[in-house]
Design a protein around this motif. Structure first.
Motif, PDB file in Angstrom:
ATOM      1  N   GLY A 162       0.826  -1.208   0.000  1.00 12.78           N
ATOM      2  CA  GLY A 162       0.000   0.000   0.000  1.00 12.78           C
ATOM      3  C   GLY A 162       0.854   1.248   0.000  1.00 12.78           C
ATOM      4  O   GLY A 162       2.004   1.241   0.461  1.00 12.78           O
ATOM      5  N   ARG A 216      -6.425   4.857   9.522  1.00 14.77           N
ATOM      6  CA  ARG A 216      -6.849   5.085   8.137  1.00 14.77           C
ATOM      7  C   ARG A 216      -5.705   4.945   7.139  1.00 14.77           C
ATOM      8  O   ARG A 216      -5.881   5.252   5.954  1.00 14.77           O
ATOM      9  CB  ARG A 216      -7.471   6.481   8.003  1.00 14.77           C
ATOM     10  CG  ARG A 216      -8.744   6.674   8.813  1.00 14.77           C
ATOM     11  CD  ARG A 216      -9.364   8.026   8.518  1.00 14.77           C
ATOM     12  NE  ARG A 216     -10.579   8.259   9.296  1.00 14.77           N
ATOM     13  CZ  ARG A 216     -10.593   8.781  10.512  1.00 14.77           C
ATOM     14  NH1 ARG A 216      -9.442   9.140  11.083  1.00 14.77           N
ATOM     15  NH2 ARG A 216     -11.728   8.956  11.149  1.00 14.77           N
ATOM     16  N   ASP A 272      -3.350   3.629   4.378  1.00 10.41           N
ATOM     17  CA  ASP A 272      -3.601   2.720   3.259  1.00 10.41           C
ATOM     18  C   ASP A 272      -2.498   1.663   3.232  1.00 10.41           C
ATOM     19  O   ASP A 272      -1.534   1.744   2.463  1.00 10.41           O
ATOM     20  CB  ASP A 272      -3.650   3.506   1.950  1.00 10.41           C
ATOM     21  CG  ASP A 272      -4.147   2.666   0.780  1.00 10.41           C
ATOM     22  OD1 ASP A 272      -4.335   1.443   0.968  1.00 10.41           O
ATOM     23  OD2 ASP A 272      -4.337   3.227  -0.314  1.00 10.41           O
TER      24      ASP A 272
END
Length: 245
Positions: A11, A80, A82
């Motif tokens: 990510g 949060r 990624d």
């Protein structure tokens, strides 16, 4: 060789996410393996591991006994970001000969050889890794490294497992204070042992407990000691103990 679990982190936020959590500088991945730890906010050890550069991810090589707890901790901090964390089916291979094309030198000490991550298990490994650890005072999860451990007492600076210039991470304030404001009074050391004594035996001097005998290989061992109280005439049970020169 202890059982290892290999995770993959992918990510766009992976490097930034890890940089704010672990004791070492993620930028060092461009040079190979990075040895690091994650700490409590109070600066105590939670887990140590190797971060491994891969094509589109970062692999994380951790002792299997710590894997579930570490993943819980990482997911707690992820919020949060990624980042996707998943277990791989890869297996750790180790050796002491020339580093293979798919391998990486162990960053802790040149005598610890190389590590590689492959699809199949390593067939045979007759290396006495404990003897090498003792010879170079390299701590092991669950023996020298416990929830009460401060990583500087365990030699992480010498083992290239902590960076003091990278900025903040969890537990950084306590670690930096130990580095810059105090002299370490306790920590790991190599000792000579003569006689019968097993891991966990208290080390005494002048009838006072001053440490604990940990991994032993032959007549040498890693010990956790109060440096200001160590000296001649130390014992561990019926064995005599001396600081190795």
């Amino acid at each position: 060789m202890t059982q290892r679990t290999i995770f993959s982190l992918t990510g766009p936020d992976t490097q930034h996410f890890l940089q704010g959590l672990v004791t070492n500088d993620i930028e060092r991945l461009q040079d190979g393996l990075v040895y690091a730890a994650i700490l409590t906010p109070q600066g105590k050890y939670l887990a140590d591991f190797f971060l491994v550069p891969a094509d589109d991810s970062i692999l994380l090589d951790v002792d299997t006994s710590l894997a579930t707890g570490l993943m819980t901790r990482l997911n707690m901090y992820k919020l949060r970001a990624d980042v996707t964390i998943s277990e791989t089916g890869l297996h750790l291979h180790r050796g002491l000969d020339a580093v293979p094309a798919d391998g990486f030198a162990d960053p802790r000490h040149p005598e610890l050889g190389w590590r590689a991550y492959r699809d199949t298990p390593q067939d045979t490994d007759t290396t006495d890794w404990d003897a090498l650890r003792v010879a170079h005072c390299v701590p092991e999860t669950g023996i020298e490294l416990t929830p009460d451990t401060y990583i500087l007492e365990a030699g992480f600076e010498r083992l290239h497992g902590v960076d003091f210039r990278k900025g903040c991470y969890v537990g950084q304030e306590v670690t930096a204070r130990m580095k810059h404001k105090t002299e370490l009074r306790k920590g790991l050391a190599i000792v000579n042992v003569s006689g019968e004594a097993t891991a966990g035996t208290p080390i005494q001097r002048n009838d006072r407990d001053i440490g604990t005998l940990l991994t032993r290989s032959g007549d040498k061992a890693i010990a956790y000691l109060r440096f200001d109280r160590a000296g001649d005439d130390m014992t561990a049970g019926s064995a005599t103990v001396q600081l190795a020169e």
